[in-house]
Scaffold this motif. Structure first.
Motif, PDB file in Angstrom:
ATOM      1  N   VAL A 153       0.842  -1.183   0.000  1.00 24.16           N
ATOM      2  CA  VAL A 153       0.000   0.000   0.000  1.00 24.16           C
ATOM      3  C   VAL A 153       0.877   1.233   0.000  1.00 24.16           C
ATOM      4  N   GLY A 154       2.074   1.106   0.505  1.00 21.65           N
ATOM      5  CA  GLY A 154       3.050   2.188   0.549  1.00 21.65           C
ATOM      6  C   GLY A 154       3.971   1.984   1.731  1.00 21.65           C
ATOM      7  N   GLU A 155       5.210   1.576   1.466  1.00 18.85           N
ATOM      8  CA  GLU A 155       6.149   1.348   2.552  1.00 18.85           C
ATOM      9  C   GLU A 155       7.572   1.576   2.064  1.00 18.85           C
ATOM     10  N   GLU A 156       8.442   1.898   3.008  1.00 16.11           N
ATOM     11  CA  GLU A 156       9.837   2.153   2.667  1.00 16.11           C
ATOM     12  C   GLU A 156      10.595   0.841   2.544  1.00 16.11           C
ATOM     13  N   VAL A 193      22.096   3.491 -19.540  1.00 18.61           N
ATOM     14  CA  VAL A 193      21.533   2.786 -18.386  1.00 18.61           C
ATOM     15  C   VAL A 193      22.137   3.364 -17.114  1.00 18.61           C
ATOM     16  N   GLY A 194      21.312   3.605 -16.113  1.00 23.63           N
ATOM     17  CA  GLY A 194      21.782   4.069 -14.816  1.00 23.63           C
ATOM     18  C   GLY A 194      21.097   3.308 -13.702  1.00 23.63           C
ATOM     19  N   ALA A 195      21.823   3.003 -12.626  1.00 26.81           N
ATOM     20  CA  ALA A 195      21.240   2.228 -11.527  1.00 26.81           C
ATOM     21  C   ALA A 195      21.759   2.735 -10.190  1.00 26.81           C
ATOM     22  N   HIS A 196      20.913   2.617  -9.182  1.00 26.00           N
ATOM     23  CA  HIS A 196      21.248   3.066  -7.828  1.00 26.00           C
ATOM     24  C   HIS A 196      20.573   2.142  -6.833  1.00 26.00           C
ATOM     25  N   PHE A 197      21.124   2.048  -5.628  1.00 23.31           N
ATOM     26  CA  PHE A 197      20.544   1.246  -4.554  1.00 23.31           C
ATOM     27  C   PHE A 197      20.319   2.145  -3.353  1.00 23.31           C
ATOM     28  N   GLY A 198      19.071   2.174  -2.863  1.00 22.17           N
ATOM     29  CA  GLY A 198      18.773   3.022  -1.722  1.00 22.17           C
ATOM     30  C   GLY A 198      17.349   2.836  -1.249  1.00 22.17           C
ATOM     31  N   GLU A 199      16.946   3.663  -0.294  1.00 25.34           N
ATOM     32  CA  GLU A 199      15.622   3.554   0.312  1.00 25.34           C
ATOM     33  C   GLU A 199      14.613   4.387  -0.467  1.00 25.34           C
ATOM     34  N   ALA A 200      13.478   3.783  -0.790  1.00 17.53           N
ATOM     35  CA  ALA A 200      12.400   4.474  -1.500  1.00 17.53           C
ATOM     36  C   ALA A 200      11.061   4.017  -0.954  1.00 17.53           C
ATOM     37  N   VAL A 201      10.044   4.830  -1.161  1.00 14.82           N
ATOM     38  CA  VAL A 201       8.683   4.438  -0.804  1.00 14.82           C
ATOM     39  C   VAL A 201       8.097   3.673  -1.978  1.00 14.82           C
ATOM     40  N   VAL A 202       7.710   2.424  -1.737  1.00 20.93           N
ATOM     41  CA  VAL A 202       7.229   1.530  -2.785  1.00 20.93           C
ATOM     42  C   VAL A 202       5.757   1.238  -2.551  1.00 20.93           C
ATOM     43  N   GLY A 203       4.960   1.278  -3.623  1.00 17.99           N
ATOM     44  CA  GLY A 203       3.540   0.979  -3.486  1.00 17.99           C
ATOM     45  C   GLY A 203       2.900   0.728  -4.832  1.00 17.99           C
ATOM     46  N   GLY A 212      10.944   8.857  -4.208  1.00 18.32           N
ATOM     47  CA  GLY A 212      11.924   9.252  -3.196  1.00 18.32           C
ATOM     48  C   GLY A 212      13.246   9.667  -3.804  1.00 18.32           C
ATOM     49  N   ASP A 213      14.170  10.087  -2.933  1.00 15.85           N
ATOM     50  CA  ASP A 213      15.468  10.553  -3.384  1.00 15.85           C
ATOM     51  C   ASP A 213      16.229   9.489  -4.174  1.00 15.85           C
ATOM     52  N   ALA A 214      16.115   8.230  -3.759  1.00 15.19           N
ATOM     53  CA  ALA A 214      16.842   7.168  -4.448  1.00 15.19           C
ATOM     54  C   ALA A 214      16.423   7.068  -5.910  1.00 15.19           C
ATOM     55  N   VAL A 215      15.135   7.266  -6.190  1.00 15.35           N
ATOM     56  CA  VAL A 215      14.644   7.234  -7.567  1.00 15.35           C
ATOM     57  C   VAL A 215      15.211   8.410  -8.352  1.00 15.35           C
TER      58      VAL A 215
END
Length: 330
Positions: free
Chosen positions: A115-118, A220-230, A244-247
């Motif tokens: 539903v929406g979580e980090e 192509v670009g890629a990053h790993f970090g915390e985002a709000v997913v839903g 989020g910032d990671a995106v």
């Protein structure tokens, strides 16, 4: 015990002085929406205090910051942060059934339970280089045909490596890895990027050159970090996405390929997660045009043959053995 009279439900709820308005309401089945699950990271549980404001607890630091950002009046409170010491009357401000249906977390989970979580995830962006000039030099129906072929191969690369397509742009896409719990999400993103480059080189480029005598390149670009997913959208159009910032960082890293004249850039945060599983050649410094609240600098960089540190990105140049299909241990 103090009581909360909630409108428009016209329900009376008892609550101890240690129980938030949100907790008390959900306990008796009143669907106060709470996208961030009661962490004061959103305003969806807001209520209007009609009577008994003096019995409401002072705003917490988190609630105060959000109230200032959204210019709440004193009577607009977050149910997840408010406790009471006496009887109060409140009105829910998220009222219609559509909002409640989208955000009521007491319901069955969606396909991915989101539903929406980090979450800690890997985010990958791919984009067609010089797409405007390409579209101007090729008939529109042929552009659509080439893009369909392009997306077919890009989709396959994502799906084969356990990723999810979050969204399509006119000439690119965003993919997410680690939506389901996975310790190898960063490696999945790297493999996907390499598979994309391989597919374009082996399939798309020869096809376009043979038919239209023009180049076809991607970044192509890629990053790993915390985002709000839903989950967003409805019905057959529902799909997982991230914010989020990671995106934002991942998107800027992909765009930085133009400046760096590379095909594949990854952040140092992602590279640390795949240490020992991929091989990286020469490195470069790239300054990204992004300002993030939790980063003191806009620079994501690497230094050639030096130890990596926070805020750095590494890249794959065309015709160089940086990150290549043969350099990653599959």
């Amino acid at each position: 015990m103090p009581r909360i009279f909630l409108l428009p439900d016209q329900r009376c709820v008892e609550a101890s002085d240690l129980e938030t308005v949100l907790s008390a309401s959900l306990r008796v089945g009143i669907p106060i929406t709470n996208e961030c699950r009661g962490n004061a990271r959103c305003s969806t549980c807001r209520v209007l205090v009609l009577n008994g404001l003096g019995y409401c607890s002072p705003r917490s630091e988190k609630e105060r910051a959000l109230a200032e950002q959204l210019h709440f009046s004193d009577r607009v409170r977050l149910a997840c942060q408010t406790t009471i010491t006496g009887n109060v009357t409140m009105r829910r401000l998220i009222l219609d059934a559509e909002d409640a249906g989208l955000t009521d977390q007491r319901k069955e989970a969606t396909a991915h339970g989101l539903v929406g979580e980090e979450r800690q995830i890997a985010i990958l962006f791919v984009d067609v280089r010089d797409s405007t000039s390409f579209a101007e030099s090729v008939p529109p129906f042929d552009v659509i045909h080439i893009l369909r072929r392009f997306y077919h191969h890009m989709d396959k690369a994502v799906m084969d490596n356990g990723g999810h397509i979050a969204c399509y742009t006119g000439d690119g896409l965003m993919a997410l890895f680690g939506i389901e719990s996975s310790e190898c999400a960063p490696l999945q993103a790297v493999r996907t990027g390499l598979d994309m480059l391989h597919s374009v080189k082996r399939n798309i480029q020869p096809y376009v050159k043979r038919l239209f005598q023009c180049p076809f390149r991607i970044g192509v670009g890629a990053h790993f970090g915390e985002a709000v997913v839903g989950m967003v959208g409805g019905g057959l159009q529902e799909r997982v996405t991230a914010l989020g910032d990671a995106v934002n960082i991942a998107s800027r890293i992909e765009r930085a390929n133009k400046q760096a004249r590379t095909q594949f850039l990854v952040s140092e945060a992602l590279l640390r997660e795949v240490k020992g599983q991929v091989r990286v050649g020469k490195s470069l410094n790239v300054k990204l045009p992004v300002k993030l609240a939790n980063m003191p600098s806009t620079r994501l960089s690497v230094s050639e043959r030096r130890t990596a540190s926070n805020g750095r990105a590494r890249g794959h140049r065309p015709n160089e053995n940086k990150i290549s299909r043969g350099s990653g241990r599959r």
